[in-house]
Scaffold this motif. Structure first.
Motif, short mmCIF file in Angstrom:
data_model
loop_
_atom_site.label_atom_id
_atom_site.label_comp_id
_atom_site.label_asym_id
_atom_site.label_seq_id
_atom_site.Cartn_x
_atom_site.Cartn_y
_atom_site.Cartn_z
N ASP A 208 -28.00 17.70 -4.41
CA ASP A 208 -27.08 18.83 -4.23
C ASP A 208 -25.88 18.45 -3.36
O ASP A 208 -24.82 19.07 -3.45
N GLU A 209 -26.07 17.42 -2.53
CA GLU A 209 -25.00 16.97 -1.65
C GLU A 209 -24.00 16.05 -2.36
O GLU A 209 -22.97 15.71 -1.79
N LEU A 210 -24.33 15.63 -3.56
CA LEU A 210 -23.47 14.75 -4.33
C LEU A 210 -22.84 15.50 -5.49
O LEU A 210 -23.37 16.51 -5.96
N SER A 211 -21.70 15.01 -5.96
CA SER A 211 -21.04 15.63 -7.12
C SER A 211 -21.49 14.92 -8.39
O SER A 211 -21.27 13.71 -8.54
N GLN A 212 -22.11 15.66 -9.29
CA GLN A 212 -22.58 15.06 -10.54
C GLN A 212 -21.43 14.50 -11.36
O GLN A 212 -21.60 13.57 -12.14
N HIS A 213 -20.23 15.03 -11.16
CA HIS A 213 -19.06 14.57 -11.91
C HIS A 213 -18.67 13.14 -11.55
O HIS A 213 -17.93 12.49 -12.29
N ASP A 214 -19.17 12.64 -10.40
CA ASP A 214 -18.86 11.27 -9.98
C ASP A 214 -19.79 10.25 -10.64
O ASP A 214 -19.64 9.04 -10.41
N PHE A 215 -20.75 10.73 -11.43
CA PHE A 215 -21.74 9.85 -12.05
C PHE A 215 -21.75 10.06 -13.56
O PHE A 215 -21.56 11.17 -14.04
N GLU A 216 -22.00 8.98 -14.29
CA GLU A 216 -22.26 9.11 -15.72
C GLU A 216 -23.65 9.74 -15.89
O GLU A 216 -24.50 9.63 -14.99
N PRO A 217 -23.92 10.41 -17.03
CA PRO A 217 -25.22 11.08 -17.20
C PRO A 217 -26.41 10.17 -16.96
O PRO A 217 -27.38 10.58 -16.30
N HIS A 218 -26.37 8.93 -17.46
CA HIS A 218 -27.51 8.02 -17.27
C HIS A 218 -27.63 7.60 -15.81
O HIS A 218 -28.72 7.38 -15.30
N GLN A 219 -26.48 7.49 -15.10
CA GLN A 219 -26.53 7.13 -13.69
C GLN A 219 -27.17 8.25 -12.87
O GLN A 219 -27.92 7.99 -11.91
N TRP A 220 -26.89 9.49 -13.25
CA TRP A 220 -27.47 10.64 -12.55
C TRP A 220 -28.99 10.65 -12.71
O TRP A 220 -29.73 10.90 -11.77
N GLN A 221 -29.45 10.35 -13.94
CA GLN A 221 -30.90 10.28 -14.19
C GLN A 221 -31.53 9.13 -13.41
O GLN A 221 -32.62 9.28 -12.85
N ASN A 222 -30.85 7.98 -13.37
CA ASN A 222 -31.37 6.84 -12.62
C ASN A 222 -31.47 7.16 -11.13
O ASN A 222 -32.44 6.79 -10.45
N LEU A 223 -30.46 7.85 -10.62
CA LEU A 223 -30.46 8.22 -9.21
C LEU A 223 -31.59 9.20 -8.91
O LEU A 223 -32.25 9.12 -7.87
N ALA A 224 -31.83 10.13 -9.84
CA ALA A 224 -32.93 11.08 -9.66
C ALA A 224 -34.27 10.35 -9.62
O ALA A 224 -35.14 10.68 -8.79
#
Length: 415
Positions: A208-224
């Motif tokens: 929630d502290e990060l902006s999802q727009h700064d990540f590609e969809p696959h990067q967001w999943q990897n970070l999760a």
């Protein structure tokens, strides 16, 4: 030569202390970036951490890091010498990757790390890294078709091989974007051996502290995936959240959607996109990124510099990448240090596949093994359009090495 199995690596590691806990990461795509996120999180939290990923990018020892810094060559050589001596003295006959894995574990013992972040080399169940002793968490990233000759011809067979990194009582984090068939294989295996599968979640105070727009969809999943695993592995009472955010924002994973100025090679100022996409799933991610960010509209042509390893599903890789009107330079990457079994696909095979995808023969260039020639041709024909280097991490490695060497020469001339 690839020889899966745990007998030889177990013999190599018989005298190597492994007091450290490990986070073990398997999957088809996303393993490397998950490992990078994890080691950054652990380092930011004050955990003395080692990381082992493969393949290396520029030098053989850059696949091993201590507290997010590449291990010193002297430390690597010392550990490698010990492992090679043991392999010869005991007539073990270990493969190159087994020797490298044992070297990494020797480095970790020497550096007295608290936690290791370990990427599977191939598969999972019989991969050399699966000989480690103390796992805190295992991770299954996105799974797709790759290395079928070793792991099976269906996604279920491949998933079963990768599930083999699980341990009884050790939680396994799985990328929740995996298809239901993969999830069922993982859940069934976990139940069979007596552990739990935890699905990665993008719903957390950290994300929630990060902006999802700064990540590609696959990067967001990897970070999760990485954060879910970190949350399970980090058992200290204090909350390191405030330290994690700046660490994640500084992450730069070379060879994956990397932008690079190649002016030192071509003489022209141009930012080039590098991506080691080498299977269908990763090519689909790259193709979507290129369409969205570089083509801007479907009429903008892209100039590609492509290579591939022998045995790759080339048709499936090129399908999401190439469009009519694109230009394509094809090249063979050079020998891979420490991985003699890896062979480049002949350029004529890539040309034939590109023709089948609608690229005009007049817009293609066979560079043979001359990567510099391929880059100069691409720079000339691209005009103001984008240039993308893709198809193989080994090609990306060759380019990064070329740029490094050119920058060194320039530095020597200026001193």
């Amino acid at each position: 030569m690839i020889e899966l199995g745990l007998t030889r690596i177990s013999s190599l590691l018989r005298h190597t202390p492994q007091p450290w806990n490990a986070i073990h990461v398997a999957g088809t795509n996303g393993k490397g970036s998950i490992c990078a996120y994890l080691s950054a999180m652990l380092r930011a939290s004050g955990v003395h951490c080692g990381r082992f990923t493969s393949p290396h990018l520029i030098d053989r020892w850059d696949c091993i890091t201590i507290d997010d810094k590449t291990v010193k060559e002297s430390v690597f050589r010392k550990a490698e010498g010990l492992v090679l001596k043991r392999n010869q003295a005991e007539n073990i006959g270990a493969s190159e990757f087994e020797l490298l894995t044992a070297t990494a574990f020797e480095v970790f013992a020497e550096e007295k790390i608290e936690m290791g972040v370990i990427e599977v080399g191939l598969g999972g169940r019989l991969d050399a890294t699966n000989a480690m002793e103390k796992k805190a968490v295992t991770i299954i990233s996105k799974i797709g078709l790759d290395h079928q000759s070793f792991l099976g011809n269906t996604i279920k067979e491949i998933a079963r091989e990768k599930a083999g990194i699980m341990r009884p009582g050790v939680p396994c984090v799985m990328d929740s974007s995996n298809p239901p068939a993969v999830q069922k294989v993982m859940q069934d295996y976990a139940k069979e051996i007596g552990t739990d599968v935890v699905l990665s979640s993008t719903e957390s105070s950290f994300l929630d502290e990060l902006s999802q727009h700064d990540f590609e969809p696959h990067q967001w999943q990897n970070l999760a995936c990485a954060y879910t695993a970190f949350h399970l592995a980090y058992t200290k009472l204090d909350s390191p959240l405030r330290r994690l955010l700046p660490a994640i924002q500084k992450i730069n994973w070379p060879g994956r959607l990397q932008t690079l100025d190649i002016r030192s090679l071509t003489g022209q100022s141009r930012t080039t996109l590098l991506d080691g996409a080498h299977n269908v799933q990763s090519a689909e991610v790259l193709g979507a990124y290129v369409d969205r960010k570089l083509r801007n509209d479907q009429n903008r042509n892209v100039t590609w510099v492509l290579a591939a390893s022998q045995g790759k599903e080339l048709e499936g890789i090129l399908r999401p990448l190439l469009r009519q009107g694109d230009c394509v330079a094809v090249v063979q990457f050079g020998p891979v240090d420490g991985m003699p079994w890896v062979q480049a696909m002949p350029t004529h095979e890539i040309i034939e596949a590109a023709l089948n995808h609608g690229v005009d023969s007049g817009r293609m260039y066979d560079a043979g093994d001359n990567l510099l020639g391929a880059l100069c041709w691409a720079d000339t024909v691209a005009g103001s359009g984008p240039v993308v280097v893709a198809g193989s991490l080994y090609l990306v490695s060759d380019l990064l090495r070329l740029v490094r060497d050119a920058d060194r020469v320039k530095g020597q001339l200026l001193t």
